[in-house]
Design a protein around this motif. Structure first.
Motif, short mmCIF file in Angstrom:
data_model
loop_
_atom_site.label_atom_id
_atom_site.label_comp_id
_atom_site.label_asym_id
_atom_site.label_seq_id
_atom_site.Cartn_x
_atom_site.Cartn_y
_atom_site.Cartn_z
N THR A 7 101.56 26.18 22.78
CA THR A 7 101.42 24.96 22.85
C THR A 7 100.17 24.12 23.43
O THR A 7 99.73 22.64 22.85
N ASP A 8 99.54 25.08 24.51
CA ASP A 8 98.43 24.45 25.08
C ASP A 8 98.20 25.69 26.05
O ASP A 8 99.22 26.18 26.50
N ILE A 9 96.90 25.85 26.33
CA ILE A 9 96.43 26.73 27.61
C ILE A 9 95.38 25.60 27.99
O ILE A 9 93.92 25.37 27.15
N GLU A 10 95.26 25.77 29.16
CA GLU A 10 94.46 25.77 30.03
C GLU A 10 93.84 26.64 31.01
O GLU A 10 94.88 27.09 31.27
N ILE A 11 92.71 26.29 31.13
CA ILE A 11 92.25 27.29 32.26
C ILE A 11 91.36 27.23 33.26
O ILE A 11 90.47 25.92 33.39
N LEU A 12 91.84 27.49 34.55
CA LEU A 12 91.33 26.72 35.73
C LEU A 12 90.52 27.86 36.31
O LEU A 12 90.99 29.19 36.80
N ARG A 13 89.24 27.51 36.68
CA ARG A 13 87.95 27.95 36.53
C ARG A 13 87.47 28.10 38.52
O ARG A 13 89.17 29.53 39.17
N LEU A 14 87.30 27.40 39.05
CA LEU A 14 87.23 27.88 40.81
C LEU A 14 88.34 27.21 41.75
O LEU A 14 88.28 27.38 42.97
N HIS A 15 89.31 26.45 40.77
CA HIS A 15 90.85 25.91 41.89
C HIS A 15 91.23 26.68 42.83
O HIS A 15 91.68 26.90 43.74
N TYR A 16 91.24 28.24 42.61
CA TYR A 16 91.95 29.39 43.31
C TYR A 16 91.20 29.73 44.28
O TYR A 16 90.86 29.89 45.42
N ALA A 17 89.43 29.61 43.98
CA ALA A 17 89.07 29.89 44.97
C ALA A 17 88.13 29.45 46.30
O ALA A 17 88.60 29.73 47.38
N ARG A 18 88.59 28.37 45.96
CA ARG A 18 89.25 26.80 46.58
C ARG A 18 90.44 27.01 47.46
O ARG A 18 90.47 26.70 48.89
N THR A 19 91.59 27.16 46.33
CA THR A 19 92.73 27.61 47.35
C THR A 19 92.37 28.76 48.36
O THR A 19 93.43 28.60 49.94
N LEU A 20 91.68 29.73 48.20
CA LEU A 20 91.45 31.15 48.57
C LEU A 20 90.38 30.95 50.26
O LEU A 20 91.06 31.24 51.34
N ALA A 21 90.03 29.72 50.41
CA ALA A 21 89.03 29.44 50.92
C ALA A 21 89.60 28.70 51.95
O ALA A 21 89.77 28.70 53.62
N GLU A 22 90.60 27.46 51.87
CA GLU A 22 91.93 27.12 52.75
C GLU A 22 92.65 28.27 53.39
O GLU A 22 92.79 28.03 54.72
N TRP A 23 93.55 29.27 52.84
CA TRP A 23 94.16 30.13 53.29
C TRP A 23 92.87 31.11 54.15
O TRP A 23 93.76 30.70 55.58
N ARG A 24 92.06 31.58 54.28
CA ARG A 24 91.11 32.36 55.36
C ARG A 24 90.50 31.49 55.57
O ARG A 24 90.71 32.26 57.12
N ALA A 25 90.56 30.08 55.94
CA ALA A 25 90.56 29.34 56.79
C ALA A 25 91.28 28.95 57.81
O ALA A 25 91.39 29.25 59.57
N ARG A 26 92.27 28.69 57.38
CA ARG A 26 93.81 28.62 58.06
C ARG A 26 94.44 30.49 58.97
O ARG A 26 94.87 29.97 59.70
N PHE A 27 94.19 31.41 58.48
CA PHE A 27 94.50 32.50 58.72
C PHE A 27 93.22 33.06 59.92
O PHE A 27 93.47 33.91 60.77
N ALA A 28 92.63 32.37 60.04
CA ALA A 28 91.35 32.44 61.60
C ALA A 28 91.74 31.42 61.85
O ALA A 28 91.79 32.25 63.24
N GLY A 29 91.72 30.57 62.05
CA GLY A 29 92.64 29.56 63.00
C GLY A 29 93.82 30.05 63.38
O GLY A 29 94.32 29.43 64.65
N ASN A 30 95.03 31.00 62.26
CA ASN A 30 96.08 31.69 63.64
C ASN A 30 95.80 32.82 64.29
O ASN A 30 97.01 33.47 64.03
#
Length: 407
Positions: free
Chosen positions: A318-341
């Motif tokens: 009934t619906d399909i949505e594609i999220l393109r660069l959202h995970y790249a942004r998410t992983l960039a946030e995780w990567r920065a927090r991992f580096a900080g800790n």
């Protein structure tokens, strides 16, 4: 030297400088930007990079036998991925990719016992590790950046609102099954903010204990419960089904079973929302380093591999949505927090573990930023009229939450 010849063919954009174990330094590419350099320090790493680079690069970095020189790991991987995506080839990798494609069904066999073991490999790590780089709600999946300016916490809250809207929680008391519930954040949100009664199932004992504790602390134990259960063991019909970041662990041989289970578990007017990583460039095989060290048995499918199983299960998309660069942004946030800790994480494990996770986060970010990976959200129903005619209801359902968060 075979690797020298391979890199001459591979690097067509930017410049890669390589220092070999004998001290020889060679430069590949155009001589211009972007530029990166690496040192291959041992004969073993050199052999691996020659014949199976997709595995050897990550292993060499973990073991200190391959190291970036004068640049970050991300910059080095970015240059390599850029050239691979531009059509550069490595003969050894081409042969290994054919082998991985030939045996991928065997690699993705995930009967219940093996699935439990594969989940434990990654999700039964020390819970403090994930708290040191995820958002406060421990959402270990793609966030939803409406503008790109949100904090990680805001984007993960937006992801949960977006999914809740697609679940059409239009009346209190609806019963929801959360397949692969993680640390319980989605289930708790659906119960607290939308009045649902939720059962979350997981194969991770660490996640189960944390989810139960969080539900009790939130005073929601009467509305949310969590069970250690394989999705194939569920037998009772519910109003709604949600699954976020779990489908990647199902395995291609089990897609039909997954969707027939979803159909059987939905009431006649029920709605399901599946959120998963996919690939926009067609069927492939899981990177061998990722399969060995991070997600054994895991695979991110092309939609062309998923939709036939949905059709055979007699479900309506009934619906399909594609999220393109959202995970790249998410992983960039995780990567920065991992580096900080990083120091705190090293105290939980060791230097090799930190290098492993750094390689994982950087490589996955580039798969979404430059490669063919994306996230798909698929809404499913047993009946065509289970959801409204247009998508307007999604934005309408999200609006109050956005206003409340802004206030």
């Amino acid at each position: 030297m075979l690797l020298h010849l391979a890199l001459r063919r591979l690097i067509r954009h930017g410049t890669l400088t390589v220092r070999y174990p004998d001290g020889t330094e060679r430069r590949y590419g155009t001589g211009g930007e972007p530029a990166a350099a690496m040192s291959i320090r041992t004969a073993r790493a050199l052999r691996g990079m020659t014949f199976n680079p997709a595995l050897a690069l990550g292993e060499g970095y973990m073991d200190g036998e391959i190291a970036p020189e004068g640049c970050s790991l991300f910059a080095l991987l970015d240059l390599l991925v850029m050239n691979l995506e531009a059509g550069g080839t490595h003969p050894g990798e081409r042969v290994m990719e054919l082998w991985r494609m030939a045996r991928r069904r065997l690699d993705q066999l995930n009967p219940a016992r093996r699935a439990r073991r594969n989940v434990a490999h990654h999700y039964d790590l020390n819970g403090r590790l994930y708290a040191l780089f995820l958002d406060r709600d421990m959402q270990y999946s793609c966030a939803y950046f409406r503008t790109g300016r949100e904090s990680l916490e805001e984007a993960q809250a937006a992801k949960k609102r977006h999914i809740a809207a697609k679940l059409l929680l239009d009346r209190p008391g609806l019963e929801v099954l959360d397949i692969g519930c993680g640390w319980g954040g989605m289930a708790i949100t659906l119960a607290r903010d939308h009045g649902a009664r939720v059962t979350g199932i997981t194969l991770s004992e660490e996640q189960l204990a944390a989810a139960r504790r969080r539900a009790a602390e939130a005073g929601l134990s009467g509305r949310v419960r969590f069970e250690l259960m394989d999705y194939r063991a569920w037998t009772r019909p519910v109003d709604r089904i949600v699954s976020v970041g779990m489908f990647e662990h199902v395995g291609i041989d089990h897609y039909r079973r997954f969707f027939t289970t979803v159909r059987a578990a939905l009431k006649e007017d029920g709605v399901a929302l599946i959120h998963a990583i996919g690939r926009s460039d067609g069927p492939g095989a899981t990177n061998p380093w990722l399969a060995k060290y991070i997600f054994p048995g895991g695979y991110s499918p092309a939609l062309s591999e998923v939709l036939p199983a949905v059709e055979k299960a007699r479900l309506f998309v009934t619906d399909i949505e594609i999220l393109r660069l959202h995970y790249a942004r998410t992983l960039a946030e995780w990567r920065a927090r991992f580096a900080g800790n990083r120091d705190a994480i090293a105290s939980l494990y060791d230097e090799r573990f930190c290098r492993m996770f750094e390689f994982y986060l950087a490589g996955c970010e580039l798969a979404f930023r430059r490669g063919g990976h994306m996230v798909w959200q698929m809404q499913l129903a047993r009946r065509q009229d289970a959801v409204p005619l247009t998508r307007d209801y999604i934005a309408a359902a999200e609006a109050p939450g956005r206003v409340a968060e802004s206030a």
